[in-house]
Design a protein around this motif. Structure first.
Motif, short mmCIF file in Angstrom:
data_model
loop_
_atom_site.label_atom_id
_atom_site.label_comp_id
_atom_site.label_asym_id
_atom_site.label_seq_id
_atom_site.Cartn_x
_atom_site.Cartn_y
_atom_site.Cartn_z
N SER A 95 1.39 0.76 1.69
CA SER A 95 0.07 1.37 1.59
C SER A 95 -0.45 1.65 2.99
O SER A 95 -0.48 0.76 3.84
CB SER A 95 -0.90 0.45 0.85
OG SER A 95 -2.18 1.01 0.78
N ARG A 107 -6.24 7.06 1.40
CA ARG A 107 -5.26 5.99 1.25
C ARG A 107 -4.02 6.57 0.58
O ARG A 107 -4.12 7.28 -0.42
CB ARG A 107 -5.80 4.85 0.42
CG ARG A 107 -4.78 3.75 0.21
CD ARG A 107 -5.32 2.61 -0.63
NE ARG A 107 -6.37 1.94 0.10
CZ ARG A 107 -7.50 1.50 -0.44
NH1 ARG A 107 -7.74 1.69 -1.72
NH2 ARG A 107 -8.41 0.88 0.29
N THR A 109 -0.28 5.48 -1.02
CA THR A 109 0.50 4.35 -1.49
C THR A 109 1.83 4.84 -2.05
O THR A 109 1.86 5.77 -2.86
CB THR A 109 -0.26 3.58 -2.60
OG1 THR A 109 -1.54 3.22 -2.10
CG2 THR A 109 0.49 2.34 -3.02
N GLN A 111 5.09 3.39 -4.13
CA GLN A 111 5.62 2.28 -4.91
C GLN A 111 7.03 2.66 -5.36
O GLN A 111 7.26 3.77 -5.84
CB GLN A 111 4.76 1.99 -6.13
CG GLN A 111 3.42 1.40 -5.77
CD GLN A 111 2.60 1.09 -7.00
OE1 GLN A 111 2.38 1.96 -7.82
NE2 GLN A 111 2.18 -0.14 -7.11
#
Length: 158
Positions: A95, A107, A109, A111
């Protein structure tokens, strides 16, 4: 693909305030192993695969850790943008928060999950601030490509 957008007009102390936020996730399944994708992702010194970022000021081989502050140059602007790593779970999550200009908070992120025949990558963007609709309009064409380009870059290394 998930899109969540909220827009609120508030009054505080006789002032009219505008609060905007946008959350978008892109997901890609790949036959490339998680380790290969993760290795390409955490190499923040080489952002050649990224459709929006062109370079960073990080040395090769530096592994991102929470609190790491660095500069990113985008393909849209010639000046660097401050960024910092918010959280890292090795092999799973990275992140990063971008601090471009007042009025916008971004932001990013990543995954990554292991699957039976490869990996599953989710790329999420969260924009907050009154400039978020304008910034989203600028970066949307690039954001759509990020997860696919990460997979393609990792596959070339494979």
């Amino acid at each position: 693909m998930i899109l969540n957008f909220s827009f609120k007009l508030l009054t505080e102390g006789g002032k009219l305030l505008c609060k905007c936020s946008l959350y978008k996730t892109y997901r890609v399944a790949s036959s490339v192993p998680v380790d290969m994708v993760w290795g390409k992702l955490i190499n923040l010194a080489d952002m050649s695969w990224h459709p929006l970022f062109s370079q960073t000021n990080l040395p090769k081989g530096l592994i991102p850790k929470p609190g790491l502050i660095f500069s990113v140059v985008t393909r849209l602007t010639p000046f660097p943008i401050r960024a910092f790593v918010e959280s890292v779970r090795p092999g799973e999550l990275l992140s990063i928060r971008l601090l471009a200009i007042p009025g916008i908070e971004q932001r990013i992120t990543y995954q990554i999950e292991s699957t039976l025949c490869g990996s599953y990558i989710a790329y999420s963007i969260t924009l907050r601030g009154w400039l978020s609709p304008f910034i989203w309009w600028l970066i949307k064409p690039y954001s759509i490509k990020v997860a696919n380009e990460l997979v393609n870059a990792a596959a070339k290394c494979h």
